[in-house]
Scaffold this motif. Structure first.
Motif, PDB file in Angstrom:
ATOM      1  N   GLU A 100       0.713  -1.307   0.013  1.00  0.00           N
ATOM      2  CA  GLU A 100      -0.007  -0.021  -0.134  1.00  0.00           C
ATOM      3  C   GLU A 100       0.976   1.192   0.226  1.00  0.00           C
ATOM      4  O   GLU A 100       1.819   1.063   0.400  1.00  0.00           O
TER       5      GLU A 100
ATOM      6  N   PHE B  35      -7.051  -1.886  -3.089  1.00  0.00           N
ATOM      7  CA  PHE B  35      -7.097  -1.511  -1.741  1.00  0.00           C
ATOM      8  C   PHE B  35      -8.187  -0.342  -1.634  1.00  0.00           C
ATOM      9  O   PHE B  35      -8.885  -0.084  -2.660  1.00  0.00           O
ATOM     10  N   ARG B  50      -5.700  -3.961   1.852  1.00  0.00           N
ATOM     11  CA  ARG B  50      -5.216  -4.367   0.609  1.00  0.00           C
ATOM     12  C   ARG B  50      -5.442  -5.853   0.491  1.00  0.00           C
ATOM     13  O   ARG B  50      -5.514  -6.745   1.373  1.00  0.00           O
TER      14      ARG B  50
END
Lengths: 112, 117
Positions: A100, B35, B50
């Motif tokens: 991320e 995400f 995620r």
């Protein structure tokens, strides 16, 4: 919190002037991104970097250039600012292709 | 090309109602990552979850749950028993794993969720 610092946080500039926004990270992450956020458009990718001196264009790259001479810094330059570049700019970093991204606090840029 | 669509621009519900935020994605790759992010009124972007393309197992975290369905290219987000603090803009995002070039994270246009007391 991920160590990301954007500067300046706010800027008002005149049309036609050059502007540089800075993103600084202390996480040694490989990827760095610049996004702009506008009502109705969400977050749109301007440019991104996958290593020192390695950059590529995003969805809305016209009128913007970037540089990454060090792992920790990613600069976004508006060579000649226009009113359409009034926006909130976010920098983000990520460790790899499959992790991320963490975001900076954003820079509010107004071009008058 | 990769693309993320969040068709719901704004949603308003009364507190304690359940609400689902839709996310539909497009990609040519078999390996990719999805995400969800939250942007509260204060403006910061907060990572929520995620998911990789090989893991279709649904996930629950407290009042939040995510439903990933490759068959419909969707990764939906449900808030159960919504609270006023859930009011925010929520973004869905996609990253493709490219071995021949760098990956990038593309976001949808976001869904503004308002929870009324």
């Amino acid at each position: 919190d991920a160590g990301i610092t954007q500067s300046p946080r706010h800027k008002v500039t005149e049309t036609g002037t050059p502007v540089t926004l800075r993103c600084h990270q202390t996480e040694n992450h490989r990827y760095m991104y610049w996004y702009r956020q506008d009502p109705g458009h969400g977050l749109r990718l301007i440019h991104y970097s996958y290593g020192v001196k390695d950059t590529d264009k995003g969805e809305v790259s016209d009128g913007y250039s970037v540089s990454r001479s060090k792992t920790e810094d990613f600069l976004l330059t508006l060579e000649s600012a226009t009113s359409s570049q009034t926006s909130v700019y976010f920098c983000a970093i990520s460790d790899s292709e499959h992790t991320e991204a963490f975001f900076g606090q954003g820079t509010r840029l107004t071009v008058v | 090309a990769q693309k993320v669509t969040q068709a719901q621009t704004e949603i308003s519900v009364v507190e304690k109602e359940d609400v689902t935020l839709d996310c539909v994605y497009e990609t040519r790759d078999t390996t990719y990552y999805l995400f969800w992010y939250k942007q509260p009124p204060s403006g910061e972007l907060v990572f929520l979850i995620r998911r990789n393309s090989f893991d279709e197992q649904n996930e629950i975290s407290g009042r939040y749950s995510w439903n990933f369905q490759k068959s419909t290219s969707s990764f939906n987000f449900t808030i159960t028993a919504s609270q006023v603090v859930d009011s925010a803009v929520y973004f869905c995002a996609l990253s493709e794993l490219r071995y021949s070039s760098a990956s990038k994270i593309i976001f949808g246009s976001g869904t503004r969720l308002s929870i009324r007391p």
